[in-house]
Design a protein around this motif. Structure first.
Motif, PDB file in Angstrom:
ATOM      1  N   GLY A   1      -7.230   4.940  -2.997  1.00 33.77           N
ATOM      2  CA  GLY A   1      -6.340   3.785  -3.009  1.00 33.77           C
ATOM      3  C   GLY A   1      -4.875   4.115  -3.170  1.00 33.77           C
TER       4      GLY A   1
ATOM      5  N   ALA B   1       0.831  -1.208   0.000  1.00 36.28           N
ATOM      6  CA  ALA B   1       0.000   0.000   0.000  1.00 36.28           C
ATOM      7  C   ALA B   1       0.862   1.254   0.000  1.00 36.28           C
ATOM      8  CB  ALA B   1      -0.927  -0.005   1.210  1.00 36.28           C
TER       9      ALA B   1
ATOM     10  N   GLN C   1      -8.816  15.058   0.253  1.00 34.83           N
ATOM     11  CA  GLN C   1      -9.210  14.931  -1.152  1.00 34.83           C
ATOM     12  C   GLN C   1      -9.373  16.315  -1.761  1.00 34.83           C
ATOM     13  OE1 GLN C   1      -9.458  12.267  -2.931  1.00 34.83           O
ATOM     14  NE2 GLN C   1     -10.057  10.514  -1.682  1.00 34.83           N
TER      15      GLN C   1
ATOM     16  N   GLU D   1      -8.827  12.970   6.211  1.00 31.37           N
ATOM     17  CA  GLU D   1      -9.985  13.556   5.531  1.00 31.37           C
ATOM     18  C   GLU D   1     -10.983  14.194   6.490  1.00 31.37           C
ATOM     19  OE1 GLU D   1     -11.582  11.782   2.128  1.00 31.37           O
ATOM     20  OE2 GLU D   1      -9.895  10.440   1.791  1.00 31.37           O
TER      21      GLU D   1
ATOM     22  N   GLY E   1      -2.863   5.242  -1.017  1.00 28.92           N
ATOM     23  CA  GLY E   1      -2.076   4.865   0.163  1.00 28.92           C
ATOM     24  C   GLY E   1      -2.043   5.923   1.254  1.00 28.92           C
ATOM     25  N   LYS E   2      -2.953   6.892   1.184  1.00 27.78           N
ATOM     26  CA  LYS E   2      -2.948   8.007   2.147  1.00 27.78           C
ATOM     27  C   LYS E   2      -3.294   7.514   3.558  1.00 27.78           C
ATOM     28  CE  LYS E   2      -6.156  10.176  -0.182  1.00 27.78           C
ATOM     29  NZ  LYS E   2      -6.447   9.156  -1.206  1.00 27.78           N
ATOM     30  N   THR E   3      -4.417   6.817   3.661  1.00 30.21           N
ATOM     31  CA  THR E   3      -4.830   6.301   4.975  1.00 30.21           C
ATOM     32  C   THR E   3      -3.794   5.315   5.500  1.00 30.21           C
ATOM     33  OG1 THR E   3      -7.179   6.616   4.535  1.00 30.21           O
ATOM     34  CG2 THR E   3      -6.616   4.949   6.171  1.00 30.21           C
TER      35      THR E   3
ATOM     36  N   ALA F   1      -5.260   9.968  -5.379  1.00 31.25           N
ATOM     37  CA  ALA F   1      -6.521   9.335  -5.756  1.00 31.25           C
ATOM     38  C   ALA F   1      -6.932   8.275  -4.731  1.00 31.25           C
ATOM     39  CB  ALA F   1      -6.368   8.693  -7.131  1.00 31.25           C
TER      40      ALA F   1
ATOM     41  N   GLU G   1     -10.192   8.504  10.151  1.00 27.93           N
ATOM     42  CA  GLU G   1     -11.258   8.714   9.193  1.00 27.93           C
ATOM     43  C   GLU G   1     -12.596   8.340   9.870  1.00 27.93           C
ATOM     44  OE1 GLU G   1     -10.313   6.054   6.091  1.00 27.93           O
ATOM     45  OE2 GLU G   1     -11.430   7.156   4.586  1.00 27.93           O
TER      46      GLU G   1
END
Ligand SMILES: Nc1ncnc2c1ncn2[C@@H]1O[C@H](COP(=O)(O)OP(=O)(O)OP(=O)(O)O)[C@@H](O)[C@H]1O
Ligand SMILES: [Mg+2]
Length: 231
Positions: free
Chosen positions: A41, A20, A190, A158, A43-45, A39, A86
């Motif tokens: 998926g 990830a 985002q 987010e 890998g931010k979270t 975008a 989140e």
């Protein structure tokens, strides 16, 4: 001084065979904001979960001189790493006041910033059950809980998701206040607007890797993001 430098070197997060996040390095200085964009998926979270100790991760993580990557998630939090997950994680069956008390009780030291000074809109909600609050109010409480935990760096995933335009604006103000209070703020977003208004440093992730590093006010950011989201 509230803040501590958050430094991440060569972070790698894998779920089974799925990579990830790969070789991600970043530094967030006290009193600054860094926004991770990318975008779905990208890998931010996973980056925040790896730093926070909620996902198994390789690489080095430091808060000032203290090495965090060998610690459990709860010890990282006590060392000063705040994490607003989140989806507004609050104790729904507890009052707002109790939510804040529990968070303060877990901290290793008293918070130098009163969460109610930062989020005065919570004052009149103190006796209310957290589960009965609106989504926006719960998001405010989630941020206040992180502050009550006496963090030096704060990660938020987010925080403006699902909020009305008015509350997005208010959340940007709160994030700016956190930054100006000296915390190191690592933000997943985002919305490009948030990174721009906060004048954040920006890291754009794509397929778990750093694609671009630039400043939120860079005029080329919208086009770069557009390309990163479409490819
Ligand atoms: N618990 C998990 N088990 C397996 N794979 C996972 C898990 N969580 C995330 N992934 C995968 O890891 C990659 C990165 O996901 P992640 O949730 O970090 O992305 P993101 O940038 O936060 O996306 P979004 O914008 O949708 O929130 C994706 O390919 C995703 O499918
Ligand atoms: Mg995510």
């Amino acid at each position: 001084m509230n803040g501590g430098r958050l430094k991440v070197d060569g972070l790698r997060v894998r779920y089974g065979g799925v990579t990830a996040v790969e070789d991600l390095s970043l530094t967030v200085e006290p009193g600054t904001c860094l926004a991770l964009l990318g975008a779905n998926g990208a890998g931010k979270t996973s980056t925040l979960r790896g730093i926070g100790g909620l996902a198994a991760a390789g690489g080095g993580i430091w808060l000032d001189d203290r090495r965090l990557d060998t610690l459990s998630a709860s010890k990282r939090a006590r060392a000063g790493l705040g994490h607003v997950l989140e989806g507004r994680h609050v104790f729904k069956s507890l009052s707002v006041a109790e939510n804040l008390r529990v968070a303060a009780g877990r901290a290793s030291r008293p918070s130098e910033v009163d969460p109610l000074d930062l989020l005065p809109e919570l004052r009149e909600l103190m006796p209310r059950l957290a589960g009965g609050l609106s989504g926006g109010q719960q998001q405010m409480l989630a941020i206040a809980r992180a502050v009550a935990g006496a963090p030096r760096a704060i990660m938020l995933d987010e925080p403006t998701n699902g909020l009305s335009p008015k509350l997005v604006g208010r959340t940007i103000e709160i994030l700016a206040d956190l930054r100006d209070a000296g915390f190191s703020v690592l933000l997943v977003e985002q919305r490009l607007e948030v990174a721009q208004k906060l004048e954040a440093d920006v890291v754009v992730l794509r397929h778990g890797r750093v694609e671009h590093r630039l400043h939120g006010t860079d005029p080329s950011l919208p086009d770069l993001l557009h390309a990163a989201y479409l490819s």
